[in-house]
Design an enzyme around this catalytic site. Structure first.
Site: not given
Ligand code: NAG
Ligand code: NAG
Ligand code: NAG
Length: 376
Positions: A53, A80, A106, A216, A220
């Protein structure tokens, strides 16, 4: 016959031979005989990509669309992904034929990975995707004791488990023995092995542990280790396909599966700003030599390396040196180049490693462990 004539004839024959060889080589070249094999063909194939995304994932799927792939992307944010699907439609090589799809999930949950594999298979007319490339991940750089222990676990979820669970689900699908397939699945499979690839995205952080990457880098490094184990295991299945004993062949899957792993360095992605804010100054000092790449540069370099046949694909020269210098028992991309490059990298580490130790020591000595501005 005079000896002069003999020499002249030999010279002429030699010249003609060289000329012919040159011509034949040219013709073969034109016919594509020496064209390097593409080890990452995506034209007409279905590719599942996670973390697409934004960042390198988004840049990668746009390139895959340009190269003719059907692409399914997975992440948590549907709005997104809708935008990315539209972008892929615009950049597609054959917009009338290519198909694009997104699934919101998820992937840190195993049952979600299983669902994703099922949904993609359904969408793909009952066939599992040909290629699965996990790019989902994020870094939370910090000194070890400065973050809550919960962050250490979250990092493993976000980076390692999102890849390992999906790998588990897709390999169970791909490696189903021929004898367990339904009649229609057997027909669809035909006789030739189906080439499939599972690709994970690790990081150069897996090759060198630096102060500030404790939450992190281990996630990896675990992924790199998983790639080595799976690559070794897959020999069993790929070998069984070529058995001569019919009861052995019946236990083999219809697919030939390749495991690969990509190791990008620093990427100027949306996550990068977050990372920089969290990063301790000593981390910035220690990774000073790292080359920053845009999302597009990292995606393009990854795909180029995969096309070239790399098992461990690095996206820049420092990453390649780090890879060659820490291969241990991992398979080589190229026996000669990796061995020579590995020797060179090991020599370089003789100077770089003590220098890194000194820098951290010196930072502690002058600034303590607090997040001061380095050099002030
Ligand atoms: C998904 O992405 C949009 C655009 O970046 C953002 O406005 C929105 O809060 C996001 N939604 C979630 C559930 O994270
Ligand atoms: C064929 O494979 C089966 C199962 O592994 C084994 O029991 C059998 O002895 C093999 N037959 C031959 C001729 O090797
Ligand atoms: C950056 O961090 C904020 C707050 O933790 C988070 O909501 C956002 O999703 C992060 N952005 C990216 C691109 O990871």
């Amino acid at each position: 016959m005079a000896s002069g004539d003999w020499k002249e004839t030999a010279f002429l024959a030699g010249a003609v031979l060289i000329f012919l060889t040159f011509d034949v080589t040219l013709v073969l070249f034109a016919m594509g005989w020496f064209k390097p094999k593409n080890h990452f063909p995506v034209d007409g194939r279905t590719v599942l990509v996670t973390g697409a995304s934004q960042g390198m994932g988004r840049a990668a799927v746009k390139l895959l669309a340009q190269k003719g792939a059907n692409v399914v992307i997975v992440s948590r944010n549907a709005s997104k992904m809708e935008a990315v699907v539209e972008e892929m439609k615009r950049t597609a090589m054959k917009p009338q034929i290519q198909r694009f799809h997104y699934i919101s999930a998820d992937l840190a949950k195993n049952e979600e990975s299983i669902r994703v594999v099922e949904e993609v298979t359904q969408w793909n007319n009952g066939e599992p995707p040909d290629i699965v490339w996990t790019i989902a991940g994020a870094a939370h750089p910090s000194l070890f004791i400065d973050v809550d222990a919960e962050v250490l676990r979250e990092q493993m979820d976000t980076n390692y488990w999102t890849a390992a669970y999906l790998g588990h689900a897709i390999l169970r699908s791909w490696l189903k023995p021929f004898s367990k397939l339904s009649e229609s699945e057997r027909k669809a499979a035909g006789n030739a092995p189906i080439p499939r690839q599972f690709i994970m995205t690790s990081s150069v952080a897996a090759f060198a542990g630096l102060a500030g990457y404790a939450p992190y880098a281990p996630t990896k490094a675990a992924m790199r280790c998983l790639a080595d184990c799976l690559r070794s295991e897959l020999n069993l299945y790929n070998g069984a396909r070529r058995g001569t004993n019919s009861s052995v062949v019946a236990t083999a899957p219809v697919a030939d599966v390749k495991i690969r792993c990509v190791f990008p360095g620093c990427i100027l992605s949306p996550g990068f700003e977050n990372e920089s804010r969290l990063k301790h100054p000593i981390t910035k000092i220690l990774e000073d030599a790292d080359i920053q790449q845009t999302e597009e540069e990292a995606a393009k370099a990854s795909i180029k390396e995969l096309e070239g046949g790399a098992y461990f694909a690095t996206t820049q020269i420092i990453g390649s040196a780090m890879r060659a210098g820490s291969l241990q028992g991992s398979p080589r991309n190229s026996l000669i180049v990796d061995t020579l490059f590995g020797w060179l990298a090991n020599l370089l580490w003789l100077f770089i490693a003590p220098d890194m130790e000194r820098k951290a020591w010196k930072y502690g000595k002058t600034h303590g462990v607090t997040k001061g501005e380095p050099g002030k």
